[in-house]
Write a protein that holds these residues in place. Structure first.
Motif, PDB file in Angstrom:
ATOM      1  N   TYR A  32      72.446   4.047  -1.409  1.00 17.99           N
ATOM      2  CA  TYR A  32      71.162   3.532  -0.974  1.00 17.99           C
ATOM      3  C   TYR A  32      70.474   2.738  -2.082  1.00 17.99           C
ATOM      4  CZ  TYR A  32      70.813   6.070   3.468  1.00 17.99           C
ATOM      5  OH  TYR A  32      70.991   6.506   4.740  1.00 17.99           O
ATOM      6  N   PHE A  33      69.608   1.820  -1.675  1.00 19.10           N
ATOM      7  CA  PHE A  33      68.672   1.221  -2.605  1.00 19.10           C
ATOM      8  C   PHE A  33      67.612   2.281  -2.918  1.00 19.10           C
ATOM      9  CE2 PHE A  33      69.998  -3.157  -2.695  1.00 19.10           C
ATOM     10  CZ  PHE A  33      70.751  -3.287  -1.535  1.00 19.10           C
ATOM     11  N   LEU A  34      67.279   2.401  -4.199  1.00 19.81           N
ATOM     12  CA  LEU A  34      66.260   3.355  -4.640  1.00 19.81           C
ATOM     13  C   LEU A  34      65.140   2.595  -5.325  1.00 19.81           C
ATOM     14  CD1 LEU A  34      68.513   6.194  -6.126  1.00 19.81           C
ATOM     15  CD2 LEU A  34      67.430   6.104  -3.872  1.00 19.81           C
ATOM     16  N   GLY A  35      63.932   3.027  -5.103  1.00 22.14           N
ATOM     17  CA  GLY A  35      62.814   2.311  -5.705  1.00 22.14           C
ATOM     18  C   GLY A  35      61.595   3.177  -5.896  1.00 22.14           C
ATOM     19  N   TRP A  36      60.552   2.516  -6.387  1.00 23.57           N
ATOM     20  CA  TRP A  36      59.298   3.204  -6.697  1.00 23.57           C
ATOM     21  C   TRP A  36      58.108   2.444  -6.112  1.00 23.57           C
ATOM     22  CZ3 TRP A  36      59.078   7.883  -9.048  1.00 23.57           C
ATOM     23  CH2 TRP A  36      60.232   8.326  -9.714  1.00 23.57           C
ATOM     24  N   PHE A  37      57.173   3.209  -5.594  1.00 19.71           N
ATOM     25  CA  PHE A  37      55.871   2.742  -5.170  1.00 19.71           C
ATOM     26  C   PHE A  37      54.827   3.570  -5.907  1.00 19.71           C
ATOM     27  CE2 PHE A  37      56.702   0.195  -1.259  1.00 19.71           C
ATOM     28  CZ  PHE A  37      58.067   0.424  -1.129  1.00 19.71           C
ATOM     29  N   ILE A  51      66.151  -0.923  -6.994  1.00 21.32           N
ATOM     30  CA  ILE A  51      67.445  -1.158  -7.635  1.00 21.32           C
ATOM     31  C   ILE A  51      68.568  -0.817  -6.672  1.00 21.32           C
ATOM     32  CG2 ILE A  51      67.559   1.165  -8.659  1.00 21.32           C
ATOM     33  CD1 ILE A  51      68.702  -0.180 -11.212  1.00 21.32           C
ATOM     34  N   GLY A  52      69.612  -1.608  -6.698  1.00 24.60           N
ATOM     35  CA  GLY A  52      70.739  -1.395  -5.815  1.00 24.60           C
ATOM     36  C   GLY A  52      71.675  -0.314  -6.320  1.00 24.60           C
ATOM     37  N   TRP A  53      72.694   0.000  -5.526  1.00 27.84           N
ATOM     38  CA  TRP A  53      73.595   1.097  -5.864  1.00 27.84           C
ATOM     39  C   TRP A  53      74.370   0.815  -7.142  1.00 27.84           C
ATOM     40  CZ3 TRP A  53      78.816   0.432  -6.385  1.00 27.84           C
ATOM     41  CH2 TRP A  53      79.339  -0.763  -5.867  1.00 27.84           C
ATOM     42  N   SER A  54      74.632  -0.443  -7.436  1.00 28.42           N
ATOM     43  CA  SER A  54      75.390  -0.779  -8.638  1.00 28.42           C
ATOM     44  C   SER A  54      74.522  -0.780  -9.890  1.00 28.42           C
ATOM     45  CB  SER A  54      76.034  -2.147  -8.491  1.00 28.42           C
ATOM     46  OG  SER A  54      75.036  -3.157  -8.483  1.00 28.42           O
ATOM     47  N   GLY A  55      73.217  -0.761  -9.718  1.00 30.02           N
ATOM     48  CA  GLY A  55      72.319  -0.819 -10.859  1.00 30.02           C
ATOM     49  C   GLY A  55      72.008  -2.223 -11.331  1.00 30.02           C
ATOM     50  N   GLY A  56      72.630  -3.220 -10.738  1.00 32.13           N
ATOM     51  CA  GLY A  56      72.409  -4.587 -11.171  1.00 32.13           C
ATOM     52  C   GLY A  56      71.239  -5.237 -10.445  1.00 32.13           C
ATOM     53  N   SER A  57      70.684  -6.281 -11.065  1.00 35.56           N
ATOM     54  CA  SER A  57      69.637  -7.116 -10.467  1.00 35.56           C
ATOM     55  C   SER A  57      68.475  -6.327  -9.873  1.00 35.56           C
ATOM     56  CB  SER A  57      70.241  -8.017  -9.381  1.00 35.56           C
ATOM     57  OG  SER A  57      71.250  -8.826  -9.930  1.00 35.56           O
ATOM     58  N   PRO A  58      67.823  -5.492 -10.641  1.00 35.88           N
ATOM     59  CA  PRO A  58      66.625  -4.822 -10.115  1.00 35.88           C
ATOM     60  C   PRO A  58      65.528  -5.840  -9.845  1.00 35.88           C
ATOM     61  CG  PRO A  58      66.790  -4.472 -12.477  1.00 35.88           C
ATOM     62  CD  PRO A  58      68.065  -5.137 -12.050  1.00 35.88           C
ATOM     63  N   LYS A 101      68.756  -0.581   3.345  1.00 35.39           N
ATOM     64  CA  LYS A 101      68.609  -2.024   3.496  1.00 35.39           C
ATOM     65  C   LYS A 101      67.752  -2.628   2.392  1.00 35.39           C
ATOM     66  CE  LYS A 101      68.978  -1.859   8.544  1.00 35.39           C
ATOM     67  NZ  LYS A 101      68.320  -2.226   9.823  1.00 35.39           N
ATOM     68  N   TYR A 102      67.977  -3.894   2.147  1.00 40.12           N
ATOM     69  CA  TYR A 102      67.200  -4.700   1.188  1.00 40.12           C
ATOM     70  C   TYR A 102      67.311  -6.143   1.638  1.00 40.12           C
ATOM     71  CZ  TYR A 102      65.890  -6.968  -3.157  1.00 40.12           C
ATOM     72  OH  TYR A 102      65.272  -7.753  -4.095  1.00 40.12           O
ATOM     73  N   PRO A 103      66.223  -6.967   1.567  1.00 40.40           N
ATOM     74  CA  PRO A 103      64.937  -6.625   0.977  1.00 40.40           C
ATOM     75  C   PRO A 103      63.844  -6.214   1.973  1.00 40.40           C
ATOM     76  CG  PRO A 103      65.085  -8.981   1.227  1.00 40.40           C
ATOM     77  CD  PRO A 103      66.359  -8.424   1.781  1.00 40.40           C
ATOM     78  N   SER A 104      64.112  -6.388   3.275  1.00 38.45           N
ATOM     79  CA  SER A 104      63.011  -6.283   4.238  1.00 38.45           C
ATOM     80  C   SER A 104      62.148  -5.029   4.131  1.00 38.45           C
ATOM     81  CB  SER A 104      63.554  -6.417   5.663  1.00 38.45           C
ATOM     82  OG  SER A 104      64.053  -7.700   5.881  1.00 38.45           O
ATOM     83  N   PRO A 105      62.745  -3.824   4.115  1.00 42.39           N
ATOM     84  CA  PRO A 105      61.877  -2.638   4.097  1.00 42.39           C
ATOM     85  C   PRO A 105      60.995  -2.583   2.863  1.00 42.39           C
ATOM     86  CG  PRO A 105      64.140  -2.053   4.624  1.00 42.39           C
ATOM     87  CD  PRO A 105      64.157  -3.459   4.141  1.00 42.39           C
ATOM     88  N   TRP A 106      61.476  -3.101   1.756  1.00 41.87           N
ATOM     89  CA  TRP A 106      60.739  -3.031   0.499  1.00 41.87           C
ATOM     90  C   TRP A 106      59.637  -4.087   0.458  1.00 41.87           C
ATOM     91  CZ3 TRP A 106      62.198   1.128  -2.252  1.00 41.87           C
ATOM     92  CH2 TRP A 106      63.434   1.692  -1.929  1.00 41.87           C
ATOM     93  N   VAL A 107      59.864  -5.212   1.083  1.00 42.37           N
ATOM     94  CA  VAL A 107      58.897  -6.305   1.055  1.00 42.37           C
ATOM     95  C   VAL A 107      57.900  -6.216   2.205  1.00 42.37           C
ATOM     96  CG1 VAL A 107      58.646  -8.808   1.177  1.00 42.37           C
ATOM     97  CG2 VAL A 107      60.557  -7.812  -0.099  1.00 42.37           C
ATOM     98  N   PHE A 108      58.392  -5.875   3.377  1.00 42.98           N
ATOM     99  CA  PHE A 108      57.556  -5.905   4.577  1.00 42.98           C
ATOM    100  C   PHE A 108      57.185  -4.523   5.103  1.00 42.98           C
ATOM    101  CE2 PHE A 108      57.883 -10.323   4.711  1.00 42.98           C
ATOM    102  CZ  PHE A 108      59.207 -10.712   4.562  1.00 42.98           C
ATOM    103  N   GLY A 109      57.672  -3.475   4.438  1.00 38.14           N
ATOM    104  CA  GLY A 109      57.348  -2.126   4.894  1.00 38.14           C
ATOM    105  C   GLY A 109      58.444  -1.555   5.783  1.00 38.14           C
ATOM    106  N   GLY A 110      58.484  -0.230   5.849  1.00 35.88           N
ATOM    107  CA  GLY A 110      59.455   0.414   6.699  1.00 35.88           C
ATOM    108  C   GLY A 110      60.551   1.145   5.959  1.00 35.88           C
ATOM    109  N   VAL A 111      60.340   1.406   4.653  1.00 35.34           N
ATOM    110  CA  VAL A 111      61.307   2.208   3.907  1.00 35.34           C
ATOM    111  C   VAL A 111      61.420   3.573   4.567  1.00 35.34           C
ATOM    112  CG1 VAL A 111      61.724   3.354   1.712  1.00 35.34           C
ATOM    113  CG2 VAL A 111      60.912   0.992   1.754  1.00 35.34           C
ATOM    114  N   ASN A 112      62.668   4.042   4.697  1.00 35.33           N
ATOM    115  CA  ASN A 112      62.902   5.224   5.517  1.00 35.33           C
ATOM    116  C   ASN A 112      62.626   6.564   4.846  1.00 35.33           C
ATOM    117  OD1 ASN A 112      63.942   4.781   8.312  1.00 35.33           O
ATOM    118  ND2 ASN A 112      65.289   3.368   7.231  1.00 35.33           N
ATOM    119  N   TYR A 113      62.907   6.671   3.560  1.00 36.72           N
ATOM    120  CA  TYR A 113      62.844   7.989   2.912  1.00 36.72           C
ATOM    121  C   TYR A 113      61.883   7.966   1.726  1.00 36.72           C
ATOM    122  CZ  TYR A 113      67.029   8.576   5.700  1.00 36.72           C
ATOM    123  OH  TYR A 113      67.899   8.631   6.741  1.00 36.72           O
TER     124      TYR A 113
END
Length: 124
Positions: A32-37, A51-58, A101-113
């Protein structure tokens, strides 16, 4: 399903540093993509970094770019947010989040967990 538990919040002085952590559990957590708010008192929840699963391009929001660093350790299913040069306006509850998913949930809302959050207080 992904479960998220944050830790590492606390009180820090202006200009100081703090690292918050988030342990992710669940069979798909490492993919999964993991992030912070964060959410400050009286304000809306604000996206900070992902950040993506590979850790690249946060990806960072402009307000924390250059001060905050997101990283992840897939072996431990943990994502970190290193916060430097902290300011009183960084005071907030910091939430860990996950989504396939990326980027929609992070940019427009709707992150699941979501985690339950950890409080960071920056004293002036």
């Amino acid at each position: 399903q992904v479960q998220l538990v944050e830790s590492g919040g606390g009180l820090v002085q202006t200009g100081g540093s703090l690292r918050v952590s988030c342990a992710a559990s669940g069979s798909a957590a490492s993919r999964y993509f993991l992030g912070w708010f964060r959410q400050a008192p009286g304000k809306e929840r604000e996206f900070l970094a992902v950040i993506g699963w590979s850790g690249g391009s946060p990806y960072y929001t402009d307000s924390v770019k250059g001060r905050f660093i997101i990283s992840r350790d897939n072996a431990k299913n943990t994502v970190f947010l290193q916060m430097n040069r902290l300011k009183p306006e960084d005071t907030a509850v910091y939430y860990c989040a996950a989504d396939p998913k990326y980027p929609s949930p992070w940019v427009f809302g709707g992150v699941n967990y979501w985690g339950k959050g950890t409080l960071v207080t920056v004293s002036s």
